[in-house]
Scaffold this motif. Structure first.
Motif, PDB file in Angstrom:
ATOM      1  N   THR A   1      -5.281  -6.111  -1.330  1.00  0.00           N
ATOM      2  CA  THR A   1      -3.991  -6.580  -0.831  1.00  0.00           C
ATOM      3  C   THR A   1      -3.634  -5.793   0.429  1.00  0.00           C
ATOM      4  OG1 THR A   1      -2.664  -4.951  -2.039  1.00  0.00           O
ATOM      5  CG2 THR A   1      -3.235  -6.979  -3.219  1.00  0.00           C
ATOM      6  N   LEU A   2      -2.829  -6.382   1.269  1.00  0.00           N
ATOM      7  CA  LEU A   2      -2.299  -5.682   2.434  1.00  0.00           C
ATOM      8  C   LEU A   2      -0.828  -5.393   2.182  1.00  0.00           C
ATOM      9  CD1 LEU A   2      -2.712  -4.605   5.337  1.00  0.00           C
ATOM     10  CD2 LEU A   2      -1.890  -6.838   6.148  1.00  0.00           C
ATOM     11  N   ILE A   3      -0.455  -4.127   2.284  1.00  0.00           N
ATOM     12  CA  ILE A   3       0.900  -3.686   1.975  1.00  0.00           C
ATOM     13  C   ILE A   3       1.567  -3.109   3.217  1.00  0.00           C
ATOM     14  CG2 ILE A   3       2.323  -2.249   0.474  1.00  0.00           C
ATOM     15  CD1 ILE A   3       0.632  -4.312  -1.027  1.00  0.00           C
ATOM     16  N   LYS A   4       2.782  -3.548   3.492  1.00  0.00           N
ATOM     17  CA  LYS A   4       3.622  -2.898   4.485  1.00  0.00           C
ATOM     18  C   LYS A   4       4.373  -1.789   3.765  1.00  0.00           C
ATOM     19  CE  LYS A   4       7.218  -3.680   7.967  1.00  0.00           C
ATOM     20  NZ  LYS A   4       8.086  -4.690   8.637  1.00  0.00           N
ATOM     21  N   ILE A   5       4.180  -0.551   4.205  1.00  0.00           N
ATOM     22  CA  ILE A   5       4.680   0.595   3.457  1.00  0.00           C
ATOM     23  C   ILE A   5       6.065   0.995   3.963  1.00  0.00           C
ATOM     24  CG2 ILE A   5       4.230   2.995   2.841  1.00  0.00           C
ATOM     25  CD1 ILE A   5       1.245   2.364   3.206  1.00  0.00           C
ATOM     26  N   PHE A   6       6.988   1.138   3.022  1.00  0.00           N
ATOM     27  CA  PHE A   6       8.336   1.578   3.345  1.00  0.00           C
ATOM     28  C   PHE A   6       8.462   3.107   3.217  1.00  0.00           C
ATOM     29  CE2 PHE A   6       9.681  -2.777   1.556  1.00  0.00           C
ATOM     30  CZ  PHE A   6       9.458  -3.380   2.771  1.00  0.00           C
ATOM     31  N   TYR A   7       8.087   3.613   2.053  1.00  0.00           N
ATOM     32  CA  TYR A   7       8.176   5.051   1.794  1.00  0.00           C
ATOM     33  C   TYR A   7       6.899   5.528   1.110  1.00  0.00           C
ATOM     34  CZ  TYR A   7      13.260   4.855   2.594  1.00  0.00           C
ATOM     35  OH  TYR A   7      14.501   4.692   3.142  1.00  0.00           O
ATOM     36  N   ALA A   8       6.550   6.780   1.358  1.00  0.00           N
ATOM     37  CA  ALA A   8       5.442   7.428   0.649  1.00  0.00           C
ATOM     38  C   ALA A   8       5.924   8.777   0.142  1.00  0.00           C
ATOM     39  CB  ALA A   8       4.233   7.610   1.572  1.00  0.00           C
ATOM     40  N   GLY A   9       5.309   9.241  -0.934  1.00  0.00           N
ATOM     41  CA  GLY A   9       5.563  10.576  -1.436  1.00  0.00           C
ATOM     42  C   GLY A   9       4.395  11.478  -1.095  1.00  0.00           C
ATOM     43  N   LEU A  10       4.667  12.766  -1.011  1.00  0.00           N
ATOM     44  CA  LEU A  10       3.620  13.736  -0.702  1.00  0.00           C
ATOM     45  C   LEU A  10       3.645  14.815  -1.769  1.00  0.00           C
ATOM     46  CD1 LEU A  10       2.846  15.160   2.810  1.00  0.00           C
ATOM     47  CD2 LEU A  10       2.822  16.641   0.818  1.00  0.00           C
TER      48      LEU A  10
END
Length: 358
Positions: A35-44
């Motif tokens: 799938t192709l995802i447009k990313i809003f937020y990521a965690g680190l």
């Protein structure tokens, strides 16, 4: 597949070097199960610190993208994908769920160079993600807080909900109050323990643990916390201990504070490659137990909704776990702040979610 023909992402090119923001990465054609995802937020989390600093040993996949928890929107799907559809809002997680395992992905950089990624990656404007690393975002969970459903909560809370399953009134200790440890402590409060102990090296985290329901807190470098825990439990030790510091020495010391005859230590921390733990085998004969936990034994398609329900009922104040917000441009600052224990979890804001998104 998007409004642009290329996208930007953070890439690990050399171990123990700053991450690099690469512009103009090309979109690959989606394969079956991708799938192709447009990313809003990521965690680190500390896993990325360990990867970037080379603490996991030799890395044969350089250069590659990083990140394993985030939220976003499905833009397109490859053949055979039925779990999600374009327009769905999703949580991305490293823990495998239902759906196809599509494996990793290779991107072409701006000069045609190959950039690798695994089945999920989140430090970019877009990412190709395997179908089985996605779960539809539960209702009522904001996109920023939703990143915690990708790793910290299913691992930390999952250790309590799935691995330990403590009896009401149990005596529990949590050693290490990062995202996983705090999540474990929050989950433990729902079982009404008679003793809930928190151990960490940062006083601010101990204060937060006390606020969240810990009955006793100990500073790992100032208090004789092993002796204190044994004194609290009439010299026997706790029923359950969760270790989440990432240090082999702390796994060994945490084993000392569980009771013989069934006391159990579960650890999800990830010491440096090559580090070993040493235990007295007689303690195992006496009935102490120790085991590691892979993602809190979570099943994302089941457990994310359970965790979301706990949040909606006020048992998981997730907003308190995300300390600072960074961007792709400041992600190296996030790594340093996490490595230096200044924060619990770093939030990376990448794309603005739609204003009307639920």
């Amino acid at each position: 597949m998007s409004e642009n023909s290329t996208f930007d992402a953070v890439v690990l090119k050399e171990l123990n070097k700053p991450l690099e923001l690469i512009k103009g990465i090309q979109f690959p054609a989606l394969k079956s199960g991708q799938t192709l995802i447009k990313i809003f937020y990521a965690g680190l989390c500390h896993s990325q610190v360990m990867e970037a600093r080379g603490h996991r040993g030799k890395d044969p996949y350089l250069p590659h993208m990083l990140g394993h928890e985030g939220t976003g929107e499905v833009v397109a799907v490859g053949d055979g994908v039925t779990k999600v559809a374009p327009g769905d809002y999703v949580v991305m997680t490293w823990i495998k769920g239902t759906g196809q395992e599509a494996g990793g992905c290779c991107y072409a950089g701006p000069s045609g160079e190959t950039i690798n990624s695994g089945g999920v990656t989140t430090f970019g404007e877009y990412a190709v993600v395997s179908e089985n690393r996605l779960v539809r975002k539960p209702d009522g969970i904001p996109f920023d807080l939703g990143v915690l459903l990708g790793c910290a909560l299913p691992t930390g809370a999952g250790i309590v909900l799935n691995d330990i399953k403590p009896a009401k009134g149990a005596k529990i200790a949590v050693i290490g109050l990062g995202g996983i440890g705090i999540s474990a402590l929050l989950a433990a409060t729902t079982f009404d323990p008679t003793v809930l102990i928190a151990v960490d090296i940062e006083q601010s985290k101990l204060d937060l643990a006390r606020e969240f329901g810990a009955t006793h807190v100990f500073h790992a470098s100032k208090d004789d916390w092993e002796a204190e825990i044994l004194a609290l439990t009439d010299g026997k030790g706790v029923d359950h201990a969760v270790e989440a510091t990432g240090l082999a020495e702390m796994i060994e010391r945490s084993f000392n504070v569980i009771r013989p005859g069934g006391g159990e230590l579960v650890f999800a921390s990830h010491p440096k490659a090559g580090d070993m733990i040493r235990l007295d085998p007689f303690e195992l004969i006496k009935g102490k137990k120790i085991r590691g936990s892979w993602g809190g034994s979570s099943k994302p398609d089941r457990d994310l909704e359970i965790l979301a329900d706990l949040f909606r009922k006020g048992h998981l104040p997730l907003e308190r776990l995300l300390s600072n917000t960074y961007t792709l441009h400041t992600i190296n600052e996030a790594l340093e702040d996490l490595e230096n224990r200044k924060i619990i979890r770093a939030l990376i804001k990448i794309n603005e979610p739609p204003a009307d998104a639920a």
